[in-house]
Design a protein around this motif. Structure first.
Motif, mmCIF file in Angstrom:
data_model
loop_
_atom_site.group_PDB
_atom_site.id
_atom_site.type_symbol
_atom_site.label_atom_id
_atom_site.label_comp_id
_atom_site.label_asym_id
_atom_site.label_seq_id
_atom_site.Cartn_x
_atom_site.Cartn_y
_atom_site.Cartn_z
ATOM 1 N N PRO A 1 0.795 -1.235 0.000
ATOM 2 C CA PRO A 1 0.000 0.000 0.000
ATOM 3 C C PRO A 1 0.822 1.276 0.000
ATOM 4 C CG PRO A 1 0.133 -0.869 2.214
ATOM 5 C CD PRO A 1 0.855 -1.860 1.335
ATOM 6 N N VAL A 2 2.132 1.177 0.209
ATOM 7 C CA VAL A 2 2.942 2.383 0.380
ATOM 8 C C VAL A 2 2.848 3.328 -0.814
ATOM 9 C CG1 VAL A 2 5.264 3.282 0.805
ATOM 10 C CG2 VAL A 2 4.495 1.219 1.991
ATOM 11 N N PRO A 3 2.999 2.856 -2.059
ATOM 12 C CA PRO A 3 2.915 3.794 -3.192
ATOM 13 C C PRO A 3 1.500 4.097 -3.662
ATOM 14 C CG PRO A 3 3.514 1.622 -3.998
ATOM 15 C CD PRO A 3 3.425 1.517 -2.504
ATOM 16 N N GLU A 4 0.498 3.474 -3.042
ATOM 17 C CA GLU A 4 -0.888 3.662 -3.480
ATOM 18 C C GLU A 4 -1.508 4.891 -2.814
ATOM 19 O OE1 GLU A 4 -1.845 1.907 -5.924
ATOM 20 O OE2 GLU A 4 -0.090 0.601 -5.817
ATOM 21 N N PRO A 5 -2.612 5.416 -3.372
ATOM 22 C CA PRO A 5 -3.209 6.662 -2.859
ATOM 23 C C PRO A 5 -4.135 6.450 -1.666
ATOM 24 C CG PRO A 5 -4.424 5.952 -4.784
ATOM 25 C CD PRO A 5 -3.280 4.977 -4.624
ATOM 26 N N TYR A 6 -3.726 5.621 -0.723
ATOM 27 C CA TYR A 6 -4.537 5.400 0.472
ATOM 28 C C TYR A 6 -4.158 6.442 1.524
ATOM 29 C CZ TYR A 6 -4.904 0.801 -1.773
ATOM 30 O OH TYR A 6 -5.083 -0.221 -2.666
ATOM 31 N N GLU A 7 -5.149 7.060 2.132
ATOM 32 C CA GLU A 7 -4.872 8.070 3.147
ATOM 33 C C GLU A 7 -4.341 7.450 4.431
ATOM 34 O OE1 GLU A 7 -8.207 10.559 3.862
ATOM 35 O OE2 GLU A 7 -8.242 11.393 1.836
ATOM 36 N N HIS A 8 -4.765 6.198 4.716
ATOM 37 C CA HIS A 8 -4.389 5.561 5.968
ATOM 38 C C HIS A 8 -3.924 4.131 5.707
ATOM 39 C CE1 HIS A 8 -6.178 8.938 8.083
ATOM 40 N NE2 HIS A 8 -7.248 8.802 7.317
ATOM 41 N N VAL A 9 -2.881 3.722 6.425
ATOM 42 C CA VAL A 9 -2.274 2.409 6.214
ATOM 43 C C VAL A 9 -2.070 1.716 7.554
ATOM 44 C CG1 VAL A 9 -0.165 1.215 5.448
ATOM 45 C CG2 VAL A 9 -1.135 3.075 4.063
ATOM 46 N N THR A 10 -2.295 0.398 7.562
ATOM 47 C CA THR A 10 -1.917 -0.466 8.679
ATOM 48 C C THR A 10 -0.638 -1.195 8.293
ATOM 49 O OG1 THR A 10 -4.187 -0.844 9.454
ATOM 50 C CG2 THR A 10 -2.558 -2.520 10.010
ATOM 51 N N TRP A 11 0.349 -1.218 9.204
ATOM 52 C CA TRP A 11 1.597 -1.921 8.889
ATOM 53 C C TRP A 11 1.731 -3.183 9.724
ATOM 54 C CZ3 TRP A 11 4.227 -1.361 4.691
ATOM 55 C CH2 TRP A 11 5.396 -2.113 4.559
ATOM 56 N N ASP A 12 1.968 -4.322 9.032
ATOM 57 C CA ASP A 12 2.111 -5.632 9.658
ATOM 58 C C ASP A 12 3.540 -6.131 9.431
ATOM 59 O OD1 ASP A 12 2.128 -8.663 9.614
ATOM 60 O OD2 ASP A 12 0.068 -8.354 10.284
ATOM 61 N N PHE A 13 4.263 -6.402 10.520
ATOM 62 C CA PHE A 13 5.664 -6.804 10.434
ATOM 63 C C PHE A 13 5.837 -8.204 9.834
ATOM 64 C CE2 PHE A 13 5.696 -3.393 13.447
ATOM 65 C CZ PHE A 13 6.954 -2.803 13.364
ATOM 66 N N SER A 14 4.922 -9.115 10.110
ATOM 67 C CA SER A 14 5.031 -10.472 9.555
ATOM 68 C C SER A 14 4.862 -10.445 8.043
ATOM 69 C CB SER A 14 3.979 -11.388 10.186
ATOM 70 O OG SER A 14 4.055 -12.698 9.660
ATOM 71 N N HIS A 15 3.905 -9.678 7.562
ATOM 72 C CA HIS A 15 3.691 -9.564 6.123
ATOM 73 C C HIS A 15 4.908 -8.920 5.452
ATOM 74 C CE1 HIS A 15 -0.947 -9.461 6.897
ATOM 75 N NE2 HIS A 15 -0.390 -10.610 7.214
ATOM 76 N N ALA A 16 5.499 -7.939 6.126
ATOM 77 C CA ALA A 16 6.690 -7.295 5.577
ATOM 78 C C ALA A 16 7.836 -8.291 5.449
ATOM 79 C CB ALA A 16 7.101 -6.121 6.460
ATOM 80 N N ALA A 17 7.962 -9.189 6.421
ATOM 81 C CA ALA A 17 9.035 -10.176 6.382
ATOM 82 C C ALA A 17 8.889 -11.091 5.169
ATOM 83 C CB ALA A 17 9.029 -10.995 7.675
ATOM 84 N N ILE A 18 7.668 -11.557 4.904
ATOM 85 C CA ILE A 18 7.437 -12.416 3.740
ATOM 86 C C ILE A 18 7.813 -11.681 2.456
ATOM 87 C CG2 ILE A 18 5.733 -13.722 2.424
ATOM 88 C CD1 ILE A 18 4.069 -13.914 4.946
ATOM 89 N N ALA A 19 7.492 -10.395 2.399
ATOM 90 C CA ALA A 19 7.746 -9.601 1.200
ATOM 91 C C ALA A 19 9.197 -9.173 1.074
ATOM 92 C CB ALA A 19 6.842 -8.370 1.204
ATOM 93 N N GLY A 20 10.002 -9.473 2.096
ATOM 94 C CA GLY A 20 11.394 -9.061 2.060
ATOM 95 C C GLY A 20 11.584 -7.579 2.267
ATOM 96 N N MET A 21 10.690 -6.952 3.003
ATOM 97 C CA MET A 21 10.748 -5.512 3.237
ATOM 98 C C MET A 21 11.255 -5.220 4.648
ATOM 99 S SD MET A 21 7.067 -4.472 1.531
ATOM 100 C CE MET A 21 7.462 -2.770 1.127
ATOM 101 N N ASP A 22 11.847 -4.060 4.811
ATOM 102 C CA ASP A 22 12.308 -3.585 6.108
ATOM 103 C C ASP A 22 11.215 -2.686 6.686
ATOM 104 O OD1 ASP A 22 13.461 -1.818 8.105
ATOM 105 O OD2 ASP A 22 15.437 -2.476 7.432
ATOM 106 N N SER A 23 10.560 -3.138 7.728
ATOM 107 C CA SER A 23 9.434 -2.385 8.288
ATOM 108 C C SER A 23 9.851 -0.996 8.755
ATOM 109 C CB SER A 23 8.807 -3.153 9.458
ATOM 110 O OG SER A 23 8.115 -4.285 8.993
ATOM 111 N N PHE A 24 11.025 -0.893 9.343
ATOM 112 C CA PHE A 24 11.468 0.408 9.831
ATOM 113 C C PHE A 24 11.561 1.410 8.679
ATOM 114 C CE2 PHE A 24 15.019 3.328 10.900
ATOM 115 C CZ PHE A 24 14.426 3.978 11.963
ATOM 116 N N GLU A 25 12.158 1.000 7.579
ATOM 117 C CA GLU A 25 12.294 1.893 6.428
ATOM 118 C C GLU A 25 10.935 2.271 5.845
ATOM 119 O OE1 GLU A 25 14.829 0.001 3.630
ATOM 120 O OE2 GLU A 25 16.660 0.286 4.820
ATOM 121 N N GLN A 26 10.019 1.309 5.783
ATOM 122 C CA GLN A 26 8.706 1.589 5.204
ATOM 123 C C GLN A 26 7.883 2.503 6.102
ATOM 124 O OE1 GLN A 26 8.084 0.718 2.065
ATOM 125 N NE2 GLN A 26 10.147 -0.168 2.103
ATOM 126 N N ILE A 27 8.031 2.360 7.400
ATOM 127 C CA ILE A 27 7.319 3.235 8.331
ATOM 128 C C ILE A 27 7.800 4.674 8.174
ATOM 129 C CG2 ILE A 27 7.177 3.799 10.799
ATOM 130 C CD1 ILE A 27 6.838 0.783 11.314
#
Length: 291
Positions: free
Chosen positions: A171-197
């Motif tokens: 959801p980060v590049p999408e035009p959503y006004e509000h986002v929920t961040w899930d650390f487990s989902h980020a791990a599967i995607a190979g993303m760094d939650s700290f950087e995305q937050i």
């Protein structure tokens, strides 16, 4: 159904839940599975959580605002968020996709929850996926709640990514006004939650605290058991003035013996509270976060 008069979490008596500098920590009802929603309220109360997040499932209790209000008052645990039934396993709950979102928003307003968590649309949800961002914004305004779209992860079939979500699982590049961040989902995607937050800034409205590893499984480990920078991310949120809720969403289904589940959930609560103590921002923008 009428919207909640305030987005500030409060007890059944109407008093502020925490001091302004404190970030509320909620227990997701998913964290006590396969126990019941009733058990989630009881465990949340006994361990000293600030409230609960209700995941709407096939359970009749999770779908009933009157019963949820009764449990909230009985255990003095405010309902801080509603997780809409947008999982594959809840396809039959509350009918069509837009109905799920609207009923979740209506129930959130009725029980006093300020946030609704929802997943991005599946590609095959014609008539829903194409207008998702606009529709979510309209429903949120109608019921006076925040609808925060959760980050998901790529599906892989025979080693190749299958395009399951529209427009995307991220959801980060999408035009959503509000986002929920899930650390487990980020791990599967190979993303760094700290950087995305850091990238999300004020758009971050809700957090699912958990952990995971990049092994393709949605593990929902206890924070510190995976590869995500959970402690660093929480410390940043505390210093940046995050205005949302951190909800514990870990898997305890393999718990064995009396009290093991409670020990795991208390350990996770202690982890959250330790790293959410207000302090100077670790880095990134100094503006407040959340809505």
């Amino acid at each position: 159904m009428t919207p909640s008069p305030s987005a500030v979490p409060s007890t059944a008596a109407g008093q502020p839940l925490t001091a302004p500098t404190e970030i509320p920590v909620a227990l997701s009802s998913a964290s006590v599975y396969p126990l019941s929603v009733h058990d989630a309220f009881a465990v949340s109360h006994d361990l000293g959580y600030d409230g609960v997040e209700i995941m709407v499932t096939n359970s009749s209790i999770s779908q009933n605002p009157d019963t949820l209000r009764d449990l909230s008052e009985r255990y003095q645990q405010p309902i801080l968020a509603i997780h809409a039934p947008t999982l594959l396993l809840t396809q039959q709950v509350w009918g069509k996709a837009w109905t799920k979102i609207e009923m979740s928003a209506a129930m959130a307003a009725e029980v006093g929850a300020s946030t609704v968590v929802t997943h991005p649309p599946f590609r095959w949800q014609t008539g829903y996926a194409e207008n998702f961002a606009e529709g979510v914004k309209t429903i949120a305004e109608q019921y006076g709640v925040t609808i925060a779209v959760e980050n998901m992860y790529p599906w892989r079939v025979r080693g190749r990514e299958a395009k399951a979500y529209l427009p995307h699982w991220n959801p980060v590049p999408e035009p959503y006004e509000h986002v929920t961040w899930d650390f487990s989902h980020a791990a599967i995607a190979g993303m760094d939650s700290f950087e995305q937050i850091l990238k999300l800034g004020d758009r971050l409205s809700h957090v699912h605290l958990t952990d995971g590893t990049p092994n393709g499984k949605d593990e929902h480990l206890l924070p510190g058991e995976g590869t995500q920078r959970c402690a660093e991310a929480l410390s940043y949120l505390a210093g940046a003035g995050f205005k949302g809720v951190v909800a514990i969403e870990v898997s305890t289904r393999r718990s064995r013996g009396a009290g093991e589940r409670e020990e795991q959930l208390k350990q996770t609560l202690d982890f959250a509270r330790e790293h959410l103590r207000p302090k100077a921002p670790v880095g990134g923008p100094s503006s407040s976060l959340g809505a």
